[in-house]
Structures are given as C-alpha cells and as structure tokens.
Design a protein around this motif. Structure first.
Motif, mmCIF file in Angstrom:
data_model
loop_
_atom_site.group_PDB
_atom_site.id
_atom_site.type_symbol
_atom_site.label_atom_id
_atom_site.label_comp_id
_atom_site.label_asym_id
_atom_site.label_seq_id
_atom_site.Cartn_x
_atom_site.Cartn_y
_atom_site.Cartn_z
ATOM 1 N N TYR A 25 20.794 0.684 17.688
ATOM 2 C CA TYR A 25 20.971 0.419 16.605
ATOM 3 C C TYR A 25 19.646 0.475 15.402
ATOM 4 N N ASP B 218 30.214 -5.167 16.227
ATOM 5 C CA ASP B 218 28.710 -4.216 16.199
ATOM 6 C C ASP B 218 29.204 -3.579 17.372
ATOM 7 N N LYS C 51 26.706 4.388 11.312
ATOM 8 C CA LYS C 51 27.949 3.330 11.911
ATOM 9 C C LYS C 51 29.237 3.154 11.202
ATOM 10 N N GLN D 144 27.634 -2.855 21.268
ATOM 11 C CA GLN D 144 26.372 -3.715 21.966
ATOM 12 C C GLN D 144 26.183 -1.769 22.633
ATOM 13 N N ILE E 269 23.428 4.748 14.077
ATOM 14 C CA ILE E 269 23.596 3.909 16.117
ATOM 15 C C ILE E 269 23.465 5.417 17.187
ATOM 16 N N ASP F 100 20.525 2.808 8.863
ATOM 17 C CA ASP F 100 21.669 1.755 9.013
ATOM 18 C C ASP F 100 22.869 3.433 10.113
#
Length: 181
Positions: free
Chosen positions: A142, A118, A166, A120, A149, A147
């Motif tokens: 996020y 994932d 994502k 950051q 980003i 779901d």
C-alpha cells in the motif's frame, strides 16, 4: 391474553414485498408514526457496467416494528410494502429487546457502508476499472502518500509492477454480510 394484563409495545417481525423493506419502513414511520428498524448495507461490486454501489437489506424480506400488536396489526398489514406478520399458527411472537438493542448501535445511520477490506500483500485482487480492467493481480504494498496500491500484474507475457487507485481494486471473494463489524 388476560384481560387484566395491560397491552404493551414490543418488537415484532413482518415480511415485506421483495426489495421494498425500506419503503414499508418509511410508510410506517410517516403514516402510522411507528418505530421501525430496517438495517441496510451498501457495498461495491463488479458488474458488466463496471463497479456499482449496491444497497440491500441486512434481512431481505423482513422489517421490525415496535408497536402494541393488537392495536396496530390491521393498520400495519394495510400499508404498502407489508405482506404478513411473522407468526406460528395463531401466535404472534415478539422479539427480545436485546436482539434489536444489540443491532441498533451498528446501524445508527439508515445505511451502513461496508468498505472493501484492505487487500494484504500477496493477496490476489481484481482490477475493476481503468486500462487494466478485468485483470487479476497480486498485491505488493500500500502506498499511503497517494492512496494507491502497488500490484504485480502479468501483462503481455511479463510481470509489471503498477500503482492503481485503491477504489479500482476488488477482492473477488468479498462477501459484504460477513464483514459487518
């Protein structure tokens, strides 16, 4: 080997033809009934065709076989995909059972999926698909409800904040073998 010593099964390492590790393992299981261990990983990577799922062996060019080596060696070497047994001079070393036992729980399935870590906040990512493909962006946050980003993108001379799926984001520095856990 001493004649009084009873032959026993152990783990041995064999070299395989390039990109044929899984074929050799399947042949040994199906035709010889031998236990093999050929861990493979799957990961996503950006190519000219877009994001592609790659499957590759954890140990390229190698396969582990559990057998009594003197009884099965000729048969194993005759199998499709097998090149040689790993040996030092005339000595064929066996692997310690602890080595295989430590790896097997991590690879209980034939192929282990390695998801992209994932991203950051503040991290630079590559947009791999969609209308902004090939552009670099900075992760802001996020959005769990969708779901997606939220990324900050330099587009047409100004910074724009957009939400992208994502699955369309790749970390340019991602190396899958370093992220096994």
């Amino acid at each position: 080997m001493d004649m009084a010593e009873e032959p026993q099964e152990q783990w041995y390492c064999f070299t395989t033809q390039p990109k044929r590790e899984h074929i050799a393992a399947a042949n040994l299981k199906a035709r010889a009934g031998l236990v093999t261990f050929c861990p493979r990983i799957a990961y996503r990577k950006k190519t000219r065709r877009g994001v592609v799922r790659f499957v590759e062996p954890l140990f390229p060019g190698y396969l582990f076989v559990y057998c009594e080596i003197h009884q099965h060696l000729r048969h194993i070497l005759a199998m499709q995909g097998i090149r040689h047994v790993v040996k030092y001079g005339e000595r064929i070393p066996s692997l310690t059972p602890a080595f295989i036992e430590e790896l097997q729980p991590c690879f209980s399935e034939e192929i282990k999926e390695i998801p992209d870590p994932d991203p950051q906040p503040g991290e630079s990512v590559l947009l791999a698909e969609g209308p902004f493909a090939e552009l670099h962006a900075i992760v802001q946050t996020y959005v769990p409800a969708t779901d997606r980003i939220r990324v900050l993108l330099d587009f047409l001379g100004r910074e724009v904040s957009i939400d992208v799926p994502k699955a369309q984001i790749l970390r340019p520095d991602f190396e899958p073998k370093k992220h096994l856990s």
